[in-house]
Enzyme design. Structure first.
Site, PDB file in Angstrom:
ATOM      1  N   ASP A   1       0.980  -1.255   0.041  1.00  0.00           N
ATOM      2  CA  ASP A   1       0.329  -0.224  -0.075  1.00  0.00           C
ATOM      3  C   ASP A   1       0.404   1.150  -0.033  1.00  0.00           C
ATOM      4  O   ASP A   1       1.586   1.347   1.097  1.00  0.00           O
ATOM      5  CB  ASP A   1      -1.152   0.011   1.455  1.00  0.00           C
ATOM      6  CG  ASP A   1      -1.788   0.939   1.050  1.00  0.00           C
ATOM      7  OD1 ASP A   1      -1.795   1.655   0.042  1.00  0.00           O
ATOM      8  OD2 ASP A   1      -3.180   0.718   1.837  1.00  0.00           O
TER       9      ASP A   1
ATOM     10  N   HIS B   1      -0.473   4.505   0.131  1.00  0.00           N
ATOM     11  CA  HIS B   1      -1.026   5.136   1.347  1.00  0.00           C
ATOM     12  C   HIS B   1      -1.300   6.416   0.595  1.00  0.00           C
ATOM     13  O   HIS B   1      -1.799   7.851   1.398  1.00  0.00           O
ATOM     14  CB  HIS B   1      -0.682   4.526   2.304  1.00  0.00           C
ATOM     15  CG  HIS B   1      -2.030   4.979   3.594  1.00  0.00           C
ATOM     16  ND1 HIS B   1      -1.805   5.539   3.755  1.00  0.00           N
ATOM     17  CD2 HIS B   1      -2.361   3.660   3.863  1.00  0.00           C
ATOM     18  CE1 HIS B   1      -3.380   5.930   5.064  1.00  0.00           C
ATOM     19  NE2 HIS B   1      -3.168   4.394   5.132  1.00  0.00           N
TER      20      HIS B   1
ATOM     21  N   GLU C   1      -1.265  -0.561  -4.547  1.00  0.00           N
ATOM     22  CA  GLU C   1      -2.064   0.332  -3.546  1.00  0.00           C
ATOM     23  C   GLU C   1      -2.251   1.560  -3.626  1.00  0.00           C
ATOM     24  O   GLU C   1      -1.093   1.991  -2.985  1.00  0.00           O
ATOM     25  CB  GLU C   1      -2.402  -0.132  -2.398  1.00  0.00           C
ATOM     26  CG  GLU C   1      -4.030   0.373  -1.898  1.00  0.00           C
ATOM     27  CD  GLU C   1      -4.390  -0.902  -1.021  1.00  0.00           C
ATOM     28  OE1 GLU C   1      -5.644   0.765  -0.332  1.00  0.00           O
ATOM     29  OE2 GLU C   1      -4.074  -1.707  -1.173  1.00  0.00           O
TER      30      GLU C   1
ATOM     31  N   GLU D   1     -10.422   3.452  -2.159  1.00  0.00           N
ATOM     32  CA  GLU D   1     -11.110   3.481  -0.520  1.00  0.00           C
ATOM     33  C   GLU D   1     -11.521   4.977  -0.470  1.00  0.00           C
ATOM     34  O   GLU D   1     -12.213   4.888   0.322  1.00  0.00           O
ATOM     35  CB  GLU D   1     -10.085   3.463   0.266  1.00  0.00           C
ATOM     36  CG  GLU D   1      -8.756   4.129   0.448  1.00  0.00           C
ATOM     37  CD  GLU D   1      -7.631   3.380   2.019  1.00  0.00           C
ATOM     38  OE1 GLU D   1      -7.243   3.492   2.362  1.00  0.00           O
ATOM     39  OE2 GLU D   1      -7.073   2.439   1.436  1.00  0.00           O
TER      40      GLU D   1
ATOM     41  N   ASP E   1     -14.966   1.011  -0.775  1.00  0.00           N
ATOM     42  CA  ASP E   1     -15.465   0.811   0.881  1.00  0.00           C
ATOM     43  C   ASP E   1     -16.701   0.896   1.297  1.00  0.00           C
ATOM     44  O   ASP E   1     -18.293   1.423   1.136  1.00  0.00           O
ATOM     45  CB  ASP E   1     -14.576   1.870   2.069  1.00  0.00           C
ATOM     46  CG  ASP E   1     -14.648   1.538   3.283  1.00  0.00           C
ATOM     47  OD1 ASP E   1     -15.699   1.294   3.430  1.00  0.00           O
ATOM     48  OD2 ASP E   1     -13.640   2.340   3.825  1.00  0.00           O
TER      49      ASP E   1
ATOM     50  N   HIS F   1     -11.459  -2.035   0.272  1.00  0.00           N
ATOM     51  CA  HIS F   1     -11.065  -1.459   1.734  1.00  0.00           C
ATOM     52  C   HIS F   1     -12.295  -1.503   3.466  1.00  0.00           C
ATOM     53  O   HIS F   1     -13.098  -1.265   3.037  1.00  0.00           O
ATOM     54  CB  HIS F   1     -11.247  -0.044   1.021  1.00  0.00           C
ATOM     55  CG  HIS F   1     -10.737   0.520   2.527  1.00  0.00           C
ATOM     56  ND1 HIS F   1     -11.326   1.480   3.111  1.00  0.00           N
ATOM     57  CD2 HIS F   1      -9.004   1.011   3.047  1.00  0.00           C
ATOM     58  CE1 HIS F   1      -9.831   2.040   4.260  1.00  0.00           C
ATOM     59  NE2 HIS F   1      -8.697   1.483   3.701  1.00  0.00           N
TER      60      HIS F   1
END
Length: 382
Positions: A184, A186, A210, A236, A258, A285
């Site tokens: 990830d 992020h 990700e 997400e 999500d 997510h």
């Protein structure tokens, strides 16, 4: 009667917001409207949207979704979408209980009997990564996800780049060739850094990379996709089909809506169908609570292009409270060979410990997103 009589919210540790919807006949549906660090704001939004539901038939789920999302001039965004998500999950839970069937049966029936799951691992040093992954493997998981890094300089140093590679290499060493690691980014990487590090990770064959860029820079993700052979995932922090369309067109391989942010079961079901048109897999997510997880699983059992499910059982930052602490019977969410077996109970398929939830709400929580800065004092993506 399935007329909605009451809507309640519960702010429970470590950082979750549960929604309870009750009908006049006593059927209770639960959902999760958590928006990490902003759940108190979402709570107010749920209360306002609840005004649209009281006195209405709970089984008119799609009509309620349309009114909640399009019934005002200002639409969308994480706060409103999270509020809608929790209420939508609760309405589907009521429908399943009313008809005596799990939600996935109402969505057309199961296309699989179990769903593969993965867990998060922490650790700043390779040795810590190895230890944390070993714990997840011992818990029965066959896949994990890890952060690529902490804060990153806008143009990374050699040491920063090497640190990413060394940690992923340590993960692959523990996992071997039979298990998977997802990495990830992020949103902490600039496009330049992401493009630079992606080829260095290819020898370790991550399951996916990700969120290489922040969601407001989704117009750049196509450049990143073209820079690597590794599957790319994001989503997400995207809250509707319309927001997913550009990244699907850009060539991502895995969509990660999500269930507590992207409009609940109703909208994620449509996002999944849109993703299928682009040959994209779904991996929702879900570093959240038991209701969000159950809602994800219900979608997964009825969705053909479903890859894997994130979950936070045993995650390192849920200090003091565990995901399963609010569930009366934890058996349905037990890992079996790295999977969760198909949920068969009505509605979302789990039974919430209402007494524990009400007690937790009295204690409340005030979780906030952390903030970071670079050594020169400038803000850093967290």
């Amino acid at each position: 009667m399935t007329t909605i009589a009451r809507v309640e919210t519960f702010l429970v540790a470590p950082r979750w917001l549960f929604v309870r919807v009750e009908t006049e006949s006593g059927i209770v549906g639960w959902g999760e409207a958590t928006c990490e660090g902003r759940s108190e704001t979402v709570r107010t939004a749920v209360e306002q949207l609840g005004e649209l539901l009281i006195g209405r038939d709970a089984l008119r789920i799609e009509d309620h979704w349309q009114v909640m999302t399009k019934g005002s001039f200002y639409r969308g965004g994480p706060i409103l979408a999270s509020a809608v998500s929790g209420l939508d999950q609760a309405l589907w839970d009521i429908a399943g209980k009313r008809y005596g069937a799990p939600v996935h049966q109402l969505l057309g029936g199961p296309v699989r009997d179990r769903i593969r799951v993965y867990g998060w691992v922490g650790g700043d040093e390779p040795s810590e990564v190895r230890d944390h992954i070993a714990e997840q493997v011992a818990a029965g998981l066959t896949a994990v996800k890890m952060n690529a890094s902490g804060r990153m300089s806008p143009i990374a140093s050699v040491a920063e780049l090497d640190g990413v590679v060394q940690r992923v290499a340590a993960a692959r060493e523990v996992l071997g060739d039979e298990r998977d690691v997802a990495v990830d980014f992020h949103g902490r990487f600039t496009l330049a850094n992401a493009r630079r590090v992606a080829p260095l990770l290819e020898p370790y064959r991550p399951l996916f990379l990700e969120e290489p860029v922040v969601p407001e820079n989704s117009h750049l993700i196509g450049d990143f996709v073209r820079s690597t052979t590794t599957p790319v995932s994001t989503g997400e922090r995207l809250y509707s089909r319309q927001e997913f369309l550009p990244v699907l067109q850009a060539g991502i391989a895995v969509a990660q809506p999500d269930l507590s942010h992207a409009g609940g079961i109703s909208e994620v079901r449509r996002i999944a169908a849109l993703a299928e048109v682009y040959d994209v897999q779904l991996a929702p997510h879900c570093p959240l609570g038991p209701l969000a997880l159950a809602a994800c699983l219900q979608i997964g059992f009825a969705t053909p292009n479903y890859l894997i499910q994130e979950q936070s059982i045993g995650i390192h930052y849920n200090l003091g409270v565990e995901v399963l602490d609010y569930v009366l019977d934890t058996t349905p969410l037990i890992f079996v060979d790295g999977h969760i077996e198909r949920l068969t109970a009505p509605g979302l398929g789990i039974e919430i410990d209402e007494q524990a939830v009400r007690a937790a709400d009295k204690r409340g929580h005030a979780w906030r997103s952390p903030t970071f800065r670079h050594p020169d004092g400038s803000y850093a993506e967290w």
